[in-house]
Design an enzyme around this catalytic site. Structure first.
Site, PDB file in Angstrom:
ATOM      1  N   ARG A 160      47.660  -0.546  -2.527  1.00  0.00           N
ATOM      2  CA  ARG A 160      47.068  -0.151  -1.212  1.00  0.00           C
ATOM      3  C   ARG A 160      47.893   1.102  -0.703  1.00  0.00           C
ATOM      4  NH1 ARG A 160      48.001  -1.506   4.123  1.00  0.00           N
ATOM      5  NH2 ARG A 160      45.868  -1.898   5.275  1.00  0.00           N
ATOM      6  N   LYS A 163      56.498   2.162   3.512  1.00  0.00           N
ATOM      7  CA  LYS A 163      57.089   0.933   4.411  1.00  0.00           C
ATOM      8  C   LYS A 163      58.650   1.180   4.378  1.00  0.00           C
ATOM      9  CE  LYS A 163      53.302  -2.507   3.833  1.00  0.00           C
ATOM     10  NZ  LYS A 163      52.863  -3.697   3.194  1.00  0.00           N
TER      11      LYS A 163
END
Length: 383
Positions: A360, A326
């Protein structure tokens, strides 16, 4: 104490005196705050209250309590018959210190997870054309199923399938489009594997079809706020749920997000989400929480969440962290998405150290290895 060794009876008496905690209440009335302070001091602990609450110049304020487990249990006893809602605080303190408060085991599909012994790895499979990292890679059903099976081989414990991109600025897609993307993949994967399947959606109609097709869990970015019917759908299928915090929607969540108290606000949001799930019929051992890295947060907010991740253990639910590739990594290191794996691994190791039960990830093999090392360091994995 056991290694000395100390008499077991002595350990039972002394150990609670060494379990020190700092707890913060929700805002309580000024009279309640003053009574609470007196009662906590009387059992040997400390209680910090607002100066305005002490003088009753303000109506409500939180209080911060610090003491040992033994002192807190004595406090709970002393508050049991108090007024101003302090009897409820007594119940909550007892609940917090109860042996079964923290959910550390759960079933997802046909598999049992013990997060005290192993961090679970959730592999990300986006069957979308526009997800920020793997968009367009898995739009063909055969290839998507093959990729999921490879994730399982690489060490994934759960496969999270998404049919709508929730990257910053993403536009929503209609239910039909989302279903056309995910159902063939869920069906194809279920025919070849019993691995738990999570469906990444906030729509009740999509979740219903996905669970009927073989999914075992719903991963909702909205914490049950976008679709009021979703909680009932999950409960009706006796499925698991991951409830995430978001500020705004994917389309606008990164437009100058601001918090007065970041951790408090996320905690309150997730606490309410768990309450909605339980009210709909889910049990607490079916619920995972996610503070929502990158969903309506600044880069600094994301690192603050990771630094104080253990605060979310106060809700008693397993914590999922999704930071793989991210922008918090890309912006700090000035790297494009395809060069963010080392930063992702560093972040997940710290997340595990700070309390993450599920990670995740896009890169399952590398993340599984990093998680094994982190698990050994924190004592989950026996060496």
């Amino acid at each position: 104490m056991e290694s000395l060794p100390v008499d077991p009876g002595g350990i039972q008496i002394m150990a609670p005196k060494g379990e020190f905690c700092i707890l913060k209440t929700d805002p309580i009335s000024a009279p309640a705050a003053n009574i609470l302070k007196q009662q906590m001091l009387s059992v040997g602990g400390e209680c910090a209250v607002s100066r305005g609450a002490s003088t009753c110049e303000i109506d409500t304020a939180p209080a911060i309590l610090s003491g040992t487990k033994k002192q807190f249990l004595k406090l709970a006893e002393s508050l049991e018959y108090q007024i101003f809602g302090l009897n409820r605080l007594s119940t909550e303190i007892r609940y917090f210190f109860a042996d079964d408060f923290s959910i550390t085991e759960m079933r997802i599909g046909g598999r049992h997870f013990d997060f005290k012994k192993k961090t679970a790895v959730m592999g990300v499979l986006n069957v979308t054309p526009d997800s920020f990292y793997d968009g367009g890679k898995h739009v063909q059903v055969t290839g998507a199923v093959k990729a999921a099976l490879q994730m399982e081989t690489d060490g994934a414990d759960i496969i999270d399938i998404g049919g709508e991109s929730t990257r910053p600025g993403a536009e929503p897609v209609d239910e039909k489009t989302e279903l056309n993307r995910i159902i063939p993949v869920i069906t194809g994967l279920r025919q070849k594997s019993n691995i738990p399947i999570s469906i990444d959606t906030y729509k009740s109609a999509v979740a219903e079809k996905a669970l009927e097709a073989g999914a075992d869990m719903v991963n909702d970015i909205s914490g049950l706020t976008f679709d009021p019917q979703l909680a009932e759908v999950i409960a009706s299928h006796n499925a698991a749920a991951c409830l995430m915090h978001i500020r705004g929607t994917p389309r606008n969540m990164q437009e100058n997000p601001h918090y007065d108290n970041l951790i408090d606000e996320i905690l309150n949001y997730l606490d309410a989400a768990v309450g909605r799930a339980v009210k709909a019929g889910l049990s607490r051992d079916q619920i995972i929480i996610d503070p929502g890295i990158g969903f309506g947060k600044t880069v600094a907010d994301n690192y603050t969440i990771l630094r104080y991740l253990k605060e979310f253990e106060s809700l008693g639910q397993p914590i999922l962290v999704g930071l793989s590739r991210k922008s918090l990594i890309g912006k700090l290191l000035d790297l494009p998405v395809d060069q963010r794996l080392p930063g992702s691994l560093a972040g997940l190791a710290v997340a595990i150290n700070n309390g993450a039960a599920v990670i995740r990830v896009h890169d399952v093999r590398e993340s599984r290895q990093a998680a094994a090392i982190a698990d050994a360091i924190v004592g989950k994995q026996q060496i």
